[in-house]
Enzyme design. Sequence first.
Site, mmCIF file in Angstrom:
data_model
loop_
_atom_site.group_PDB
_atom_site.id
_atom_site.type_symbol
_atom_site.label_atom_id
_atom_site.label_comp_id
_atom_site.label_asym_id
_atom_site.label_seq_id
_atom_site.Cartn_x
_atom_site.Cartn_y
_atom_site.Cartn_z
ATOM 1 N N GLY A 94 31.433 39.570 44.515
ATOM 2 C CA GLY A 94 32.610 39.314 45.325
ATOM 3 C C GLY A 94 32.853 40.459 46.276
ATOM 4 N N GLY A 96 36.092 42.347 48.974
ATOM 5 C CA GLY A 96 37.485 42.415 49.382
ATOM 6 C C GLY A 96 37.700 43.625 50.259
ATOM 7 N N GLY A 97 38.971 43.982 50.454
ATOM 8 C CA GLY A 97 39.287 45.044 51.386
ATOM 9 C C GLY A 97 38.750 46.401 50.986
ATOM 10 N N VAL A 101 31.109 44.100 45.579
ATOM 11 C CA VAL A 101 30.686 44.335 44.205
ATOM 12 C C VAL A 101 29.465 43.484 43.895
ATOM 13 C CG1 VAL A 101 31.387 44.341 41.781
ATOM 14 C CG2 VAL A 101 33.068 44.816 43.564
ATOM 15 N N TYR A 167 30.410 45.599 33.389
ATOM 16 C CA TYR A 167 30.467 44.203 33.842
ATOM 17 C C TYR A 167 31.011 43.356 32.700
ATOM 18 C CZ TYR A 167 29.016 39.456 34.942
ATOM 19 O OH TYR A 167 29.018 38.101 35.158
ATOM 20 N N ASP A 221 48.433 48.476 43.511
ATOM 21 C CA ASP A 221 47.983 47.138 43.939
ATOM 22 C C ASP A 221 47.865 46.218 42.724
ATOM 23 O OD1 ASP A 221 47.293 45.203 45.760
ATOM 24 O OD2 ASP A 221 45.192 45.774 45.876
ATOM 25 N N LYS A 223 48.199 43.029 40.864
ATOM 26 C CA LYS A 223 48.292 41.618 41.221
ATOM 27 C C LYS A 223 47.302 40.845 40.344
ATOM 28 C CE LYS A 223 44.975 42.255 45.033
ATOM 29 N NZ LYS A 223 44.732 42.124 46.479
ATOM 30 N N PRO A 224 47.454 39.543 40.200
ATOM 31 C CA PRO A 224 46.552 38.775 39.328
ATOM 32 C C PRO A 224 45.088 38.893 39.711
ATOM 33 C CG PRO A 224 48.515 37.485 39.808
ATOM 34 C CD PRO A 224 48.588 38.709 40.667
ATOM 35 N N ASP A 239 40.206 47.825 40.051
ATOM 36 C CA ASP A 239 40.410 48.218 41.445
ATOM 37 C C ASP A 239 41.523 49.245 41.639
ATOM 38 O OD1 ASP A 239 40.234 48.452 44.125
ATOM 39 O OD2 ASP A 239 40.332 46.316 44.561
#
Length: 948
Positions: A94, A96-97, A101, A167, A221, A223-224, A239
Site C-alpha cells: 500500500g 500513502g502520504g 510499503v 508484517y 495521526d 485514525k482507523p 505509522d
Amino acid sequence: MNAPDWTRFEFVFEKALALAGEERRRYLDSVCAGDEALRTEIEGMLAAYEAAPGFFSGMQKNVPGQGKPPQAERRGYVQPGDRINQYIIERELGAGGMGVVYLARDTRLDRPAALKFLPMIRRGDEELSRRFLQEARAASLLDHPNICTIYEFSETSDGEHFIAMAYYEGETLKANMARSMAYEQALDSALDSALDSALDYARQMLRGLAHAHEKGVVHRDIKPDNLLVTAGGVVKLLDFGLAKMRGVDLTRTGMTMGTVAYMCPEQARGGVVDERSDIWSAGVVLYELLSGERPFRGDYDQAVIYSILNEDPAPPSAHRPDLPPALDAIVLRCLAKDPNERYPWAADVLEALVSLDRTTPLQAPASPAPREAPPAVRPSRTSGRRVMVAVLIGAVVVSLASLGWWVTRSGQVLPASGTSRLAVLPFINMGADSALVNGLEFTVTSKLTLMERFEGTLSVVPTGDLLADGVATAEAAADRLDATLALGASVRQRGAGLLLTLQLIDAPQNRVLDSRVLEIKPTEMGQLDDRIVENLADLLDVQLDAASQDFLSTGTSRNAQAYSDYTRARGYLQRYEDVSNIDASISLFELAVKEDTAFTLAYAGLGEANVLKYELDNRREWIDEAIRYGQRAVALNEELGPVRLTMGMIYLKTGDYPEAERQFLRAFILDGKNAEAPYQLARVYALMGESAKAEEFYLRAIRLAPDQWLYANGLGNFYSREGRHEEAIPLYQTVIRLRPQNPWGYNNLGVQYQELERIDEALESYRQAARANPAAAEPTALALYNIGTIHYLRDDFAEASRQFRRSVDLLDTDLDVWQDLGSAYHWLGRADSARFAWERVVDLAGKRLEVNVVDQWALWNQSFAQARLGRRQQAIHALNRLLSLDGATATTWLNAAKCYEALGDRDRAIDFVRQALEAGLPTSRVEASPWLDDLRRDPRFTVVATAH
C-alpha cells in the site's frame, strides 16, 4: 511560491480526483480559496495523473468508480524480486502520504517483513525526509504489543532510506470494526458482539497510545487507517510519520498535520499539539467504534473543520441508545474543545474505562503493554473467608536486620544506606539496527549486574525495571527510584560499523560526570564484550584483575559475526511477548552457534528462547529443544553459572525439582555473590515442602541484593503460603517502595489483607494494583481477578463474572480465572458459557501437564473442571494424581471435597472436609464456598464442624 502542506494536499487531491468538470472546479474554489499555491499544485498533479495514472499509483487510493490503476514501470521504486540488503521484495502492500510499503522476505531470518520507503514523487523533500527519520526514531523508542514492531532503520546501496517493520496478516480497524472476538461470543451470546469488539479494539488502541505517551511520543495521526487488526484480533498502532517527541518538532508554523476527520481543534488551526491531541483523535475513533458514526461531519474538508471548531457533538448514545451515560461522558471528555478539559494522558482514558460504575453493563478491562517479570511464585489467593490469629513480626524483623535491612515504625522494610544506586537508562538509537541496540542494552546491563559483586556499594537498576515503571530519564530515575547515578548510552550507525557512547550521570542533578566513546568496526565485534567491560569499569572506577575480567567475559565469542548475531538475538528476546521476535532470536542464536560451535552463551540463549516459546503456547517440543540446547551449553562449560541457572529454570518448568536443585546449587557454588541462585533454590525448596531451607535461601538472596524487589516479593509469597500474613505485609510494602508503579506489590499486599479479613483494605489494594501500571498485563489481570473473587464470595456473581471477563481479556491463559469464571456463569444460570470456560480450563491444564506431570494446581483445576462437565472418570483420574503427590495441604483436601461433591459423591466429600479441618482449615473456608452449600445442610457436616 511556498511548498504546500502535503497532508492537506493529499486530502484535497484525492477528493478532486473523484470529481469531474464543474463539480471539481467548485470544490477547488471552496477548499483552495486564498491558497493559490495549493490550487496550482493540485491542478498540475491532476493533469499529470490523467496523462499517466500508473506512475502516480503511490498516491492513488480507492477512488469511487475507478478502482486501482494498473501498475506501470516506475523508475525509483523497488520491484518484486529486487534484493534490498537481506530482504527480497515480494509485492507492494500500500501507499500513502508518508510512504510506500512493500512485503518482503528477510532471507537471513526467513520471515516476512514490511519495508517502508518514501513515495517517489516526494523524495528530495528535505522536511519529509526528516519526518521519515523522525518516524523511525520515535517508533524505535516504543516496545509494546499494541504497536507495530520496528526491526531496523536502514538504507539501500543507492542511499534510499527505509524502515523494516514486522508484517502482520490482518486488515485496518475500519474494515474490521464489525468483527468480534470468538471466545467472547461463546462466553456470552446475549452480548452485542460488535459492541464488545469495539470496546476491545478501543482498549488495545489506548494501550499502545499510553505506552507512546509514557515514552514522550505524540502520534498526531490516530485514525482507523493507522490501526491494524491482526488475524489473531490484536490491534497494532501504525505509522508514526507525523510523530512528535517531547522537545522535537519538525512541523512548520501554520501547517496542519493529520487526517481532517480526526484532527483536534488546535491541530486544525496549526497550533501546538501534545498528548491531549492524541486523546481527541482517540476519542473520535472510540465514538465511531461505539456508534458507527463520526462526531464531526461535512461534505468536504472545510465543512468538517468548521464542525470540529464550532459544533458540539451529540453523545454516542444518540446514535446507539443502549450505551450507558458513563461511556458517553468518557467519550465527550476526550472531545472537549479546550485541551485542558480533556484527559491529559491515554492511560487516564483507560483508567476511566476501567472505573466505570459497576452497575454499567459495559466495562472495559485495563490495558496490557510491555510484559514485566512476574513474581517467581504466585501468591495464594483466598477461596473463602478466613479467620487468622495475628502473628508477631519479630522473627522477620530480626532476620532482616541481621542482613543489613531495618524496619521503620510503620513496618516498612528499607535497605541499608551507603549504596550507589545506578539506573541503566534506555539506550538511544541513532539510526542503528534496533535489535542490535536492544542487544547491546542487554549486554551492558548484564555486565553491570555482574560487576556489582566487585564493587560492594553498587546496586544496579536494569533498563527493564525502568521501562516497567515508565522511567526514561536520569531525573525521573532519581525522583521515582532513588537512583544516585544513571548510565546513558546511544548507538549510532557509522558506515558498516557502530559508535557506542556511554555517559555516567549524576541522576539527581542530571549532570554528566564522565563519558566514553567506543568506535566498533564490523571486524571488531568479537572484541566488543571486552571493550564494554573495560570502559564500564573505567567509568565506575571499579578495579578488575585478570581473573575478574575473565569471569566477566566467560562463555562469549570472539568471532565477529557470531557475536553480532548473538547480540541481535538478545535484542529480539527482550521483546518476547511477540512470538515472531522469539523465532527471530532462535534463528540468530542458531546462526551464532554455526559461526562459533563453542559459543556457550548462545546455546544457553537457545535454551532460554525455547522456554519462552513454550510459555506462549505450552507445546512440549519447545521444552525438549530447551533441554537439548542447555545440555550442550553445560557440555561446553560446566563451570559457567548462568548456564547452570538456565538449566535449573528448565527443570523447574518441567517439575524435576531434584535436578533443578542440583543445577541451582552448582550455580550458587560457582558464584556465591549471585543472588539469583539462592532465590531460585528457595523456590525449589518451597515446592519440595522444605520450608526451613526455603526461608534460609530467600533471606540469602535478599542479603546479596537488598534493592531487588523480586526477592522481597518472593519471601513475601513464601510467608503468604505458609499462612504468615502479618510477616508478609512489610515485605510487600517494601516492594511498593522500591517499585511504586509495580502492580505486584499492591496485589500481593491485598491478598494478605483479604486473608486477615480486612476486606476493605484488600479491595483498595487490588484497585491500586489495577491502576498502578495499565501496561503490565499479567499483574493487572490478577488484580481484576482478585476484585472479582471478593464479589464472588459475596455471592455477587454478575459483578464477579464481569471482573473475571476483564481479567481474561488481558490474559486468557490463567487457569484460576477461567475456572472461577465458569463457576460465576454457573450460578447465574448460563450453562453454555460455563461449559465454554471449563473446557478452556481442561485444555490449558492438559497442556501444562504435558510438560510438568506434578503441577498440582493444574491437576486440581483439571479435576474440578472435568467434574463440572460431568466427566467422572477423567475427574477422578486427575484428582487421584493430585492426591498421590507429596505436600498435600488443608486446601488440597478442601478442593478434593468440592470435586467429589460436584460428582455427587457426598460420602467422599464429607471425608475430605474432615481431613481439611483436621489439617487446620478454618470452618469459615468451608462455609464460604457455594459449591458446598448442599453439603453444609447434611447433618454429618454439623458433626464434623462441631468437632473442630
